[in-house]
Design a protein around this motif. Structure first.
Motif, PDB file in Angstrom:
ATOM      1  N   THR A  37       0.731  -1.104   0.073  1.00 22.29           N
ATOM      2  CA  THR A  37      -0.012   0.001  -0.126  1.00 22.29           C
ATOM      3  C   THR A  37       1.064   1.133  -0.034  1.00 22.29           C
ATOM      4  O   THR A  37       0.699   1.948  -0.744  1.00 22.29           O
ATOM      5  N   ARG A  41       0.664   3.573  -3.156  1.00 25.67           N
ATOM      6  CA  ARG A  41      -0.191   4.837  -2.961  1.00 25.67           C
ATOM      7  C   ARG A  41       0.680   5.931  -1.971  1.00 25.67           C
ATOM      8  O   ARG A  41      -0.213   6.864  -1.600  1.00 25.67           O
ATOM      9  N   SER A  52      -7.779   1.036   5.161  1.00 25.91           N
ATOM     10  CA  SER A  52      -7.031   0.178   3.828  1.00 25.91           C
ATOM     11  C   SER A  52      -6.848  -1.150   4.067  1.00 25.91           C
ATOM     12  O   SER A  52      -7.111  -1.988   3.216  1.00 25.91           O
ATOM     13  N   LYS A 135      -9.564   0.715 -11.072  1.00 22.22           N
ATOM     14  CA  LYS A 135      -9.990   2.187 -10.997  1.00 22.22           C
ATOM     15  C   LYS A 135     -11.573   2.649 -10.548  1.00 22.22           C
ATOM     16  O   LYS A 135     -11.393   3.638  -9.700  1.00 22.22           O
ATOM     17  N   ASN A 137     -13.264   1.009  -8.454  1.00 21.15           N
ATOM     18  CA  ASN A 137     -13.350   0.626  -7.184  1.00 21.15           C
ATOM     19  C   ASN A 137     -12.493   1.584  -6.317  1.00 21.15           C
ATOM     20  O   ASN A 137     -12.937   1.741  -5.145  1.00 21.15           O
ATOM     21  N   GLU A 138     -11.603   2.434  -6.924  1.00 20.68           N
ATOM     22  CA  GLU A 138     -10.883   3.443  -6.254  1.00 20.68           C
ATOM     23  C   GLU A 138     -11.757   4.682  -5.900  1.00 20.68           C
ATOM     24  O   GLU A 138     -11.689   5.547  -5.252  1.00 20.68           O
TER      25      GLU A 138
END
Length: 139
Positions: A37, A41, A52, A135, A137-138
């Motif tokens: 992660t 990110r 998350s 994408k 889902n983000e």
């Protein structure tokens, strides 16, 4: 016609296989997920990692403390809020993520070489749609 239950089942089985492919650096799945992660990110607050990674605040604090002790992450003040900290991945933590990715690439290259050309083409054709699902889902 797309069968969502079949897609779900296949992705579950693929994910189980995929997360177990790398043989480098034996860490728990949650610990590795935190590293992935942060690598993918960027720096996160503990509360963001709690959400998350779907673990409790005490659990993420313990994981981050262990990762920090091992030199894989570091906590730095959040420039937007001096009271908060951001967890950053270190070069050593990034090396673990990169090593796992390289190991996965090698394993998948071997596995995909055993597929027929039509099967490889079908996977290639599906990649844009799978990337779009990620994408969506983000959001």
């Amino acid at each position: 016609m797309l069968s969502v239950p079949e897609l779900t089942s296949t992705l579950e089985e693929f994910t189980r296989m995929f997360i177990r492919l790398p043989s480098v650096q034996r860490l728990s799945f949650t610990t590795l997920s935190v590293l992935h992660t942060l690598a993918g990110r960027g720096p996160k607050r503990l509360a963001e990692l709690t959400a998350s990674e779907q673990v409790t605040q005490p659990a993420i604090t313990q994981i981050v403390t262990r990762l920090e002790r091992d030199g894989l992450v570091e906590r730095r003040p959040d420039p937007s809020d001096g009271r908060a900290v951001l967890v950053h991945i270190t070069p050593a933590g990034s090396a673990i993520v990169d090593g796992r990715r390289a190991d996965r690439v090698a394993h998948l290259a071997d596995l995909t070489s055993r597929l027929t050309p039509a099967e490889r083409a079908a996977i290639a054709a599906a990649l844009p749609a799978l990337a779009r699902l990620v994408k969506l889902n983000e959001r």
